[in-house]
Design a protein around this motif. Structure first.
Motif, PDB file in Angstrom:
ATOM      1  N   VAL A 102       0.832  -1.205   0.000  1.00  0.00           N
ATOM      2  CA  VAL A 102       0.000   0.000   0.000  1.00  0.00           C
ATOM      3  C   VAL A 102       0.863   1.251   0.000  1.00  0.00           C
ATOM      4  CG1 VAL A 102      -1.813   1.264   1.221  1.00  0.00           C
ATOM      5  CG2 VAL A 102      -1.844  -1.230   1.175  1.00  0.00           C
ATOM      6  N   ASP A 103       1.997   1.205   0.705  1.00  0.00           N
ATOM      7  CA  ASP A 103       2.893   2.361   0.747  1.00  0.00           C
ATOM      8  C   ASP A 103       4.156   2.063  -0.047  1.00  0.00           C
ATOM      9  OD1 ASP A 103       3.679   0.461   2.713  1.00  0.00           O
ATOM     10  OD2 ASP A 103       5.002   1.951   3.591  1.00  0.00           O
ATOM     11  N   ARG A 104       4.805   3.112  -0.488  1.00  0.00           N
ATOM     12  CA  ARG A 104       5.976   2.959  -1.339  1.00  0.00           C
ATOM     13  C   ARG A 104       7.150   2.322  -0.610  1.00  0.00           C
ATOM     14  NH1 ARG A 104       6.758   8.257  -4.683  1.00  0.00           N
ATOM     15  NH2 ARG A 104       4.506   7.845  -4.788  1.00  0.00           N
ATOM     16  N   ARG A 110      -0.153  -6.219   2.054  1.00  0.00           N
ATOM     17  CA  ARG A 110      -1.468  -6.850   2.145  1.00  0.00           C
ATOM     18  C   ARG A 110      -1.364  -8.190   2.876  1.00  0.00           C
ATOM     19  NH1 ARG A 110      -5.867  -5.128  -1.097  1.00  0.00           N
ATOM     20  NH2 ARG A 110      -5.341  -3.404  -2.507  1.00  0.00           N
ATOM     21  N   GLY A 111      -2.238  -8.332   3.849  1.00  0.00           N
ATOM     22  CA  GLY A 111      -2.240  -9.542   4.657  1.00  0.00           C
ATOM     23  C   GLY A 111      -1.265  -9.506   5.812  1.00  0.00           C
ATOM     24  N   ALA A 112      -0.423  -8.477   5.887  1.00  0.00           N
ATOM     25  CA  ALA A 112       0.578  -8.389   6.963  1.00  0.00           C
ATOM     26  C   ALA A 112       0.872  -6.926   7.271  1.00  0.00           C
ATOM     27  CB  ALA A 112       1.851  -9.127   6.576  1.00  0.00           C
ATOM     28  N   PHE A 113      -0.162  -6.183   7.617  1.00  0.00           N
ATOM     29  CA  PHE A 113       0.030  -4.785   7.987  1.00  0.00           C
ATOM     30  C   PHE A 113       0.849  -4.700   9.278  1.00  0.00           C
ATOM     31  CE2 PHE A 113      -3.261  -1.831   5.823  1.00  0.00           C
ATOM     32  CZ  PHE A 113      -2.882  -2.315   4.578  1.00  0.00           C
ATOM     33  N   ARG A 222      -6.166   0.355   8.055  1.00  0.00           N
ATOM     34  CA  ARG A 222      -6.389  -1.051   8.406  1.00  0.00           C
ATOM     35  C   ARG A 222      -6.988  -1.807   7.234  1.00  0.00           C
ATOM     36  NH1 ARG A 222      -9.045  -2.018  14.144  1.00  0.00           N
ATOM     37  NH2 ARG A 222      -8.281  -4.069  13.564  1.00  0.00           N
ATOM     38  N   GLU A 223      -6.738  -3.091   7.234  1.00  0.00           N
ATOM     39  CA  GLU A 223      -7.400  -3.976   6.282  1.00  0.00           C
ATOM     40  C   GLU A 223      -8.692  -4.482   6.915  1.00  0.00           C
ATOM     41  OE1 GLU A 223      -4.513  -6.456   3.526  1.00  0.00           O
ATOM     42  OE2 GLU A 223      -3.928  -6.667   5.624  1.00  0.00           O
ATOM     43  N   ARG A 270     -15.327   6.043  19.273  1.00  0.00           N
ATOM     44  CA  ARG A 270     -14.254   5.548  20.144  1.00  0.00           C
ATOM     45  C   ARG A 270     -12.948   5.507  19.367  1.00  0.00           C
ATOM     46  NH1 ARG A 270     -17.495   1.187  20.662  1.00  0.00           N
ATOM     47  NH2 ARG A 270     -15.779  -0.237  20.167  1.00  0.00           N
ATOM     48  N   TRP A 271     -11.839   5.518  20.113  1.00  0.00           N
ATOM     49  CA  TRP A 271     -10.497   5.527  19.508  1.00  0.00           C
ATOM     50  C   TRP A 271      -9.644   4.658  20.397  1.00  0.00           C
ATOM     51  CZ3 TRP A 271      -8.319   5.918  15.179  1.00  0.00           C
ATOM     52  CH2 TRP A 271      -7.160   6.614  14.883  1.00  0.00           C
ATOM     53  N   ASP A 272      -9.493   3.379  20.040  1.00  0.00           N
ATOM     54  CA  ASP A 272      -8.854   2.385  20.897  1.00  0.00           C
ATOM     55  C   ASP A 272      -7.495   1.977  20.345  1.00  0.00           C
ATOM     56  OD1 ASP A 272     -11.139   2.143  22.620  1.00  0.00           O
ATOM     57  OD2 ASP A 272     -12.114   0.952  21.052  1.00  0.00           O
ATOM     58  N   ILE A 273      -6.535   1.745  21.241  1.00  0.00           N
ATOM     59  CA  ILE A 273      -5.221   1.257  20.853  1.00  0.00           C
ATOM     60  C   ILE A 273      -5.281  -0.266  20.781  1.00  0.00           C
ATOM     61  CG2 ILE A 273      -2.788   1.118  21.465  1.00  0.00           C
ATOM     62  CD1 ILE A 273      -3.048   3.778  22.867  1.00  0.00           C
ATOM     63  N   ARG A 274      -5.015  -0.796  19.579  1.00  0.00           N
ATOM     64  CA  ARG A 274      -5.026  -2.234  19.355  1.00  0.00           C
ATOM     65  C   ARG A 274      -3.622  -2.707  18.975  1.00  0.00           C
ATOM     66  NH1 ARG A 274      -9.749  -3.095  21.874  1.00  0.00           N
ATOM     67  NH2 ARG A 274     -11.562  -2.291  20.740  1.00  0.00           N
ATOM     68  N   ASP A 275      -3.493  -4.013  18.746  1.00  0.00           N
ATOM     69  CA  ASP A 275      -2.192  -4.563  18.391  1.00  0.00           C
ATOM     70  C   ASP A 275      -1.709  -4.092  17.024  1.00  0.00           C
ATOM     71  OD1 ASP A 275      -2.108  -5.928  20.774  1.00  0.00           O
ATOM     72  OD2 ASP A 275      -2.872  -7.805  19.936  1.00  0.00           O
ATOM     73  N   HIS A 276      -2.641  -3.750  16.146  1.00  0.00           N
ATOM     74  CA  HIS A 276      -2.275  -3.333  14.788  1.00  0.00           C
ATOM     75  C   HIS A 276      -2.723  -1.902  14.518  1.00  0.00           C
ATOM     76  CE1 HIS A 276      -1.846  -7.707  14.515  1.00  0.00           C
ATOM     77  NE2 HIS A 276      -0.932  -7.437  13.590  1.00  0.00           N
TER      78      HIS A 276
END
Length: 391
Positions: A102-104, A110-113, A222-223, A270-276
């Motif tokens: 997705v980024d340069r 994809r599949g591993a953000f 996020r995906e 809401r704005w939650d901190i997750r693992d990803h």
């Protein structure tokens, strides 16, 4: 006349006037305030900046690529109604929005953000650079060393030592500047920062407060195949606003502030901190909740005035539907929210920085006008303020 005396531990009586801390306090109280100063607080200047990478159409195509054909058509139709034409990111997009990266730089695969740690490392590298550009836009020059307070708001990244100390070093601020970080309050944090700056300046008119609102929202891509989350992410952009608040009567006078919390609807935003990364929940019910909150609190945040008494509106453009809800709740003319809609069109939602982009337009207005600013965020919270143009 007898002198007031104090008894020390050695049983020695010392005139109060000769006690060092009393003498210093009296000298401070008698120190004259410079004639141009007042007991009020003013936004003298605002500077805004966005990164170089325009990403809106790229991200729309990336989001659509994750959906089945029938849902893709729904997404494209709804995204087309968002009122956004461009958004910017600190991170260069890949050449193909449907490719493996997705980024340069190849971080978002994809599949591993990337996880939260990697995203925070990206924040620590990019955010100080954009924040410095925002402060540079104020053209402080030799004034930088006279800054007494630094307030930084962000909800998109954290580290310690953080952006505040980066700015002290890179912008020529004094090591003794008083620093305050306002973190994770979301889109309404800039209004809280202005509220704090007003308290500081009113308590000491010699204060010179530098505000920096820095957000890298696109960092938290996020995906997902959830339509509501994809549409929510397609609002966000990166940006920074910097402002100088002092007692010098020029620019915009900060009059009053009011906060309203619809606690029974707190889970809608809401704005939650997750693992990803950080996970934003922005329910489709938010515009209706804001509409009801404004109707219930209109008398309080307008100080008893009718909406017709307000000349200027600086409303946080959280999305087109949110601006529509504000317009309906307050029965505003379509032109009233033009500055906010223009910010949304050109930059999207940059969280705490966004309302300051709208406030920057207020600095162009003629003096003597009464304005109302407002931002919305998790809680569900509405932070509002009244202001007046001075010059």
């Amino acid at each position: 006349m007898k002198q007031a005396m104090l008894k020390t531990g050695a049983s020695t009586l010392v005139p109060i006037e000769q006690r060092p801390f009393v003498a210093a306090a009296r000298r401070s109280a008698l120190r004259p305030v410079r004639p141009e100063m007042s007991a009020d607080a003013y936004i003298n200047r605002i500077a805004t900046v966005v990164p170089e990478h325009e990403v809106h159409q790229f991200y729309l195509r990336f989001a659509a690529s994750m959906l089945a054909a029938n849902r893709r058509r729904i997404f494209e139709r709804m995204a087309g109604l968002a009122g956004i034409e461009s958004r910017y990111s600190c991170f260069a997009p890949a050449l193909d929005p449907e490719g493996a990266y997705v980024d340069r730089a190849g971080t978002f695969v994809r599949g591993a953000f990337p996880g939260t740690a990697a995203r925070m490392a990206m924040f620590c590298e990019a955010a100080p650079v954009l924040a410095k550009k925002g402060v540079d836009g104020l053209q402080l020059g030799n004034e930088a060393s006279r800054i007494t307070h630094l307030i930084v708001t962000t909800c998109t990244g954290f580290s310690a030592p953080g952006i505040d100390l980066d700015l002290v070093r890179s912008c020529g601020l004094s090591d003794s500047v008083e620093r305050t970080m306002i973190g994770f309050m979301g889109c309404y944090a800039a209004v809280n920062a202005l509220k704090l700056a007003r308290h500081i300046v009113r308590s000491d008119p010699q204060s010179r407060v530098l505000l920096v609102n820095i957000e890298l929202c696109t960092l938290h891509l996020r995906e997902t195949t959830e339509l509501e989350k994809l549409l929510s992410f397609c609002l966000w952009g990166d940006g920074c606003a910097a402002a100088l608040v002092t007692a010098e009567p020029s620019g915009i006078k900060l009059d009053s502030f009011h906060c309203a919390v619809a606690d029974e609807r707190r889970d809608l935003m809401r704005w939650d901190i997750r693992d990803h990364g950080f996970d934003m929940v922005l329910s489709g019910q938010v515009p209706a909740a804001i509409h009801d909150a404004l109707l219930s609190n209109q008398h309080a945040f307008l100080g008893g005035r009718p909406t017709e008494a307000i000349d200027l509106w600086a409303v946080h453009p959280g999305g087109r539907s949110i601006l529509d809800a504000v317009e309906r709740a307050l029965n505003l003319a379509p032109a009233a929210l033009k500055p906010s809609r223009e910010v949304l069109r050109r930059y999207g939602n940059m969280s705490s920085a966004t309302v300051m982009f709208a406030m920057q337009e207020m600095l162009k207005a003629p003096p003597g006008l009464l304005g109302c600013g407002m931002s919305f965020g998790p809680g569900l919270t509405a932070e509002t303020m009244l202001f007046r143009t001075v010059s």
